[in-house]
Write an enzyme that holds these catalytic residues in place. Structure first.
Site, mmCIF file in Angstrom:
data_model
loop_
_atom_site.group_PDB
_atom_site.id
_atom_site.type_symbol
_atom_site.label_atom_id
_atom_site.label_comp_id
_atom_site.label_asym_id
_atom_site.label_seq_id
_atom_site.Cartn_x
_atom_site.Cartn_y
_atom_site.Cartn_z
ATOM 1 N N ASP A 257 88.631 40.604 4.291
ATOM 2 C CA ASP A 257 87.173 40.792 4.366
ATOM 3 C C ASP A 257 86.444 39.758 3.516
ATOM 4 O O ASP A 257 85.343 39.329 3.856
ATOM 5 C CB ASP A 257 86.782 42.185 3.847
ATOM 6 N N GLN B 31 87.932 51.018 5.462
ATOM 7 C CA GLN B 31 87.186 50.790 6.704
ATOM 8 C C GLN B 31 86.377 52.016 7.112
ATOM 9 O O GLN B 31 85.293 51.895 7.663
ATOM 10 C CB GLN B 31 88.129 50.361 7.828
ATOM 11 N N GLU C 279 91.010 46.334 15.420
ATOM 12 C CA GLU C 279 90.392 45.179 14.757
ATOM 13 C C GLU C 279 91.325 44.673 13.639
ATOM 14 O O GLU C 279 91.651 43.501 13.576
ATOM 15 C CB GLU C 279 89.044 45.611 14.167
ATOM 16 N N HIS C 280 91.729 45.609 12.757
ATOM 17 C CA HIS C 280 92.646 45.255 11.665
ATOM 18 C C HIS C 280 93.935 46.047 11.817
ATOM 19 O O HIS C 280 93.886 47.267 11.984
ATOM 20 C CB HIS C 280 92.059 45.628 10.299
ATOM 21 N N HIS D 164 82.683 52.124 6.109
ATOM 22 C CA HIS D 164 81.679 51.226 6.687
ATOM 23 C C HIS D 164 80.611 51.963 7.480
ATOM 24 O O HIS D 164 79.432 51.627 7.413
ATOM 25 C CB HIS D 164 82.347 50.212 7.634
ATOM 26 N N HIS E 266 79.467 17.116 51.345
ATOM 27 C CA HIS E 266 80.486 16.718 50.361
ATOM 28 C C HIS E 266 81.355 15.602 50.951
ATOM 29 O O HIS E 266 81.615 14.577 50.307
ATOM 30 C CB HIS E 266 81.399 17.892 49.995
HETATM 31 N N1 LIG Z 1 83.645 44.042 13.599
HETATM 32 C C1 LIG Z 1 83.356 43.306 12.555
HETATM 33 O O1 LIG Z 1 83.803 42.188 12.420
HETATM 34 C C2 LIG Z 1 82.449 43.852 11.484
HETATM 35 C C3 LIG Z 1 82.206 43.126 10.286
HETATM 36 C C4 LIG Z 1 81.301 43.674 9.335
HETATM 37 C C5 LIG Z 1 80.678 44.875 9.593
HETATM 38 N N2 LIG Z 1 80.950 45.541 10.752
HETATM 39 C C6 LIG Z 1 80.236 46.744 11.136
HETATM 40 O O2 LIG Z 1 78.876 46.397 11.142
HETATM 41 C C7 LIG Z 1 78.119 47.575 11.037
HETATM 42 C C8 LIG Z 1 76.976 47.360 10.047
HETATM 43 O O3 LIG Z 1 76.053 48.342 10.340
HETATM 44 P P1 LIG Z 1 74.858 48.696 9.405
HETATM 45 O O4 LIG Z 1 74.263 49.935 9.968
HETATM 46 O O5 LIG Z 1 75.317 48.679 7.988
HETATM 47 O O6 LIG Z 1 73.839 47.483 9.517
HETATM 48 P P2 LIG Z 1 73.039 46.908 10.792
HETATM 49 O O7 LIG Z 1 72.199 45.802 10.250
HETATM 50 O O8 LIG Z 1 73.942 46.625 11.913
HETATM 51 O O9 LIG Z 1 72.096 48.116 11.215
HETATM 52 C C9 LIG Z 1 70.922 48.418 10.525
HETATM 53 C C10 LIG Z 1 69.727 48.181 11.436
HETATM 54 O O10 LIG Z 1 69.728 49.158 12.504
HETATM 55 C C11 LIG Z 1 68.441 49.735 12.568
HETATM 56 N N3 LIG Z 1 68.432 51.081 13.175
HETATM 57 C C12 LIG Z 1 68.661 52.260 12.575
HETATM 58 N N4 LIG Z 1 68.474 53.280 13.456
HETATM 59 C C13 LIG Z 1 68.122 52.720 14.635
HETATM 60 C C14 LIG Z 1 67.812 53.235 15.938
HETATM 61 N N5 LIG Z 1 67.822 54.552 16.183
HETATM 62 N N6 LIG Z 1 67.488 52.375 16.927
HETATM 63 C C15 LIG Z 1 67.481 51.043 16.682
HETATM 64 N N7 LIG Z 1 67.767 50.493 15.478
HETATM 65 C C16 LIG Z 1 68.097 51.314 14.464
HETATM 66 C C17 LIG Z 1 67.963 49.738 11.142
HETATM 67 O O11 LIG Z 1 66.583 49.918 11.064
HETATM 68 C C18 LIG Z 1 68.406 48.358 10.692
HETATM 69 O O12 LIG Z 1 67.500 47.359 11.089
HETATM 70 C C19 LIG Z 1 79.066 48.677 10.653
HETATM 71 O O13 LIG Z 1 79.340 49.425 11.816
HETATM 72 C C20 LIG Z 1 80.324 47.926 10.222
HETATM 73 O O14 LIG Z 1 81.473 48.691 10.443
HETATM 74 C C21 LIG Z 1 81.785 45.047 11.699
HETATM 75 N N1 LIG Z 2 85.613 45.063 7.270
HETATM 76 C C1 LIG Z 2 84.449 44.461 7.887
HETATM 77 C C2 LIG Z 2 84.860 44.010 9.277
HETATM 78 O O1 LIG Z 2 85.164 45.077 10.058
HETATM 79 C C3 LIG Z 2 83.906 43.273 7.143
HETATM 80 C C4 LIG Z 2 83.388 43.539 5.773
HETATM 81 C C5 LIG Z 2 82.365 42.936 5.132
HETATM 82 N N2 LIG Z 2 82.294 43.443 3.894
HETATM 83 C C6 LIG Z 2 83.248 44.312 3.763
HETATM 84 N N3 LIG Z 2 83.898 44.377 4.904
HETATM 85 ZN ZN LIG Z 3 85.306 45.897 5.369
#
Ligand SMILES: NC(=O)c1ccc[n+]([C@@H]2O[C@H](COP(=O)([O-])OP(=O)(O)OC[C@H]3O[C@@H](n4cnc5c(N)ncnc54)[C@H](O)[C@@H]3O)[C@@H](O)[C@H]2O)c1
Ligand SMILES: N[C@H](CO)Cc1c[nH]c[nH+]1
Ligand SMILES: [Zn+2]
Length: 432
Positions: free
Chosen positions: A364, A262, A330-331, A265, A423
């Site tokens: 996941d 995690q 979360e997990h 990520h 009413h």
């Molecule tokens: N809680 C859950 O269930 C779960 C599940 C999967 C993933 N996640 C989380 O999702 C997130 C994925 O994030 P990611 O960054 O890989 O993808 P994302 O798509 O959320 O973010 C990327 C986007 O943000 C934009 N961005 C970058 N800088 C910026 C700024 N300063 N202002 C506005 N926009 C900006 C990028 O241009 C792009 O479009 C991670 O934090 C991961 O831990 C959570």
């Molecule tokens: N762990 C993420 C949720 O917090 C989900 C994810 C997608 N791919 C891998 N992991």
């Molecule tokens: Zn994951």
């Protein structure tokens, strides 16, 4: 990772810093994201294209905002058969799990002269956000399945998928193939706050959604929070988190691998180990140090562990459960001798993984339950993404004349106490 004894003042400060990280939006970010949302609301596609060009794909145009069938056809030729086999297994297991969540409409006629009930209907249109930072370097294929499958099982007619494009203005082929497999109706090349705003208000190209779901980084999460109320949102599904509770029976190498799963990520992700064994704490810390070096995303994992990673040694497993309930991760992994006996002590967690052979990535990708889960302590009141997020319930009420007359006096009395004459009159007029 640093090891602290818990409870202690320094450990408490660290835990509070970790717990507060996810919803701790900076004032500048709130102002900036609000401005972006207003811009998209006023200027539609033009604004979406402007931000996409600035942040993700310099050559994107309004005409290339939506993925075409040709792009999906090409993607299908690019992916390998082994991927399709794994995808099929994941899709079928995720579908099977979510089918159990379907609610039925119901009516009840128990009270004489009445028909009361609830009619269940899907929302008309949903938007599914699929993260894709750094030009699709981490295409979260599994998040396509987790968002679109429950929407389709609920019966949503139109599902738009939003994901940031690569620098070249394309979408990763694995995402496209997954989206086709689960029946996404349209895919748009837009990410971050502008994608959420486009779904909330609609643009010339992107249809307005009734509900927006899916995880994302801090900007996505903040935008969802801001538009919530104008549209439905699933939850605050921000940077990933894991909390492992381990006793002396656990394997420190397994623990380390799961913490890192995690941490990799996002620099804002959090990974916590809580154990009643000092030996396990030390061995897991050493294993993390060793394993992190082999990761392609070691910079991200290191940053996350540095800021939001910690190992806490507690006096016993009851203290570990109390701490987990306070953090509401979360997990939650239970790498302990008898996890089944222990789960009764856990009240707050997005998902619980039990036993040494149920690492978090099982959930996941493939087990079936949804991986979009509440973060930042919101598991105190929120649940995993499910079919429920895509439906709404309408109450049904019918009274016979006789039953109406029997209860009329009570309605009139209650209306008069509230001082609402009209009413009361709507009842009295039927008694004449
Ligand atoms: N809680 C859950 O269930 C779960 C599940 C999967 C993933 N996640 C989380 O999702 C997130 C994925 O994030 P990611 O960054 O890989 O993808 P994302 O798509 O959320 O973010 C990327 C986007 O943000 C934009 N961005 C970058 N800088 C910026 C700024 N300063 N202002 C506005 N926009 C900006 C990028 O241009 C792009 O479009 C991670 O934090 C991961 O831990 C959570
Ligand atoms: N762990 C993420 C949720 O917090 C989900 C994810 C997608 N791919 C891998 N992991
Ligand atoms: Zn994951």
């Amino acid at each position: 990772m640093k090891i602290y004894n818990y409870p202690s003042e320094s450990a408490k400060i660290k835990v509070i810093a970790i717990s507060n990280r996810g919803l701790d939006f900076r004032k500048e970010d709130i102002a900036e994201i609000t401005r972006i949302i207003e811009d998209v609301r006023e200027n539609g596609d033009k604004a979406v294209v402007k931000y996409t060009k600035r942040f993700d794909a310099p050559d994107l145009t309004a005409e290339s905002l939506q993925v075409t069938p040709d792009e999906t056809d090409i993607a299908e030729k690019e992916v390998d058969k082994a991927f399709i086999k794994s995808l099929d297994r994941a899709v079928s297991q995720i579908k099977a799990f979510h089918k159990h969540q379907l609610s039925k409409s119901w009516i009840n006629t128990e009270r004489p002269g009445t028909l009361l009930g609830q009619m269940v209907n899907p929302v008309g249109a949903a938007g599914v956000y699929v993260p894709g930072a750094k030009g699709g370097m981490t295409p979260l294929v599994s998040s396509v399945l987790m968002g679109v499958i429950p929407a389709k099982i609920a019966g949503v007619r139109h599902v738009s998928m939003m994901t940031p494009p690569t620098k070249e203005g394309t979408v990763n082929p694995y995402l496209l193939v997954a989206a086709k497999k689960v029946g996404a109706d349209a895919i748009f090349k837009a990410g971050s706050a502008w994608a959420i705003a486009a779904l909330a208000y609609g643009t010339e190209t992107i249809p307005k959604a009734d509900v927006i779901v899916g995880p994302g980084n801090i900007y996505v999460t903040l935008a969802k929070k801001i538009v919530s109320g104008t549209v439905g949102i699933d939850m605050i599904a921000g940077p990933s988190e894991i909390l492992v509770i381990a006793d002396h029976t656990a394997n420190p190498e397994f623990i380390a691998a799961d913490l890192l799963s995690q941490a990799e990520h996002d620099p804002l992700s959090s990974a916590i180990l809580v154990t009643d064994s000092e030996a396990i704490a030390k061995a897991a810390a050493a294993a993390v140090e060793k394993q992190v070096e082999c990761l392609s995303r070691k910079e991200i994992a290191r940053e996350s562990l540095e800021k939001y990673g910690v190992i806490l040694v507690v006096p016993d497993l009851a203290a570990a459960a109390e701490l987990a309930n306070r953090i509401a991760p979360e997990h939650l992994e239970l790498q302990i001798k008898d996890p089944f006996e222990y789960i009764g002590q856990i009240r707050n967690a997005g998902a619980i993984f039990m036993g040494n052979y149920t690492p978090e990535p099982v959930g996941d990708y493939i087990a079936g339950p949804n991986h979009v889960l509440p973060t930042a302590g919101t598991a105190r009141f929120a649940s995993a993404l499910s079919v429920d997020h895509f439906i709404k319930k309408t109450s049904l009420i019918h009274y016979s004349e006789a039953t109406f007359k029997k209860e009329a006096e009570d309605i009139v009395r209650l209306a008069e106490i509230e001082g609402l004459d009209a009413h009361a009159n709507s009842v009295k007029i039927r008694l004449k």
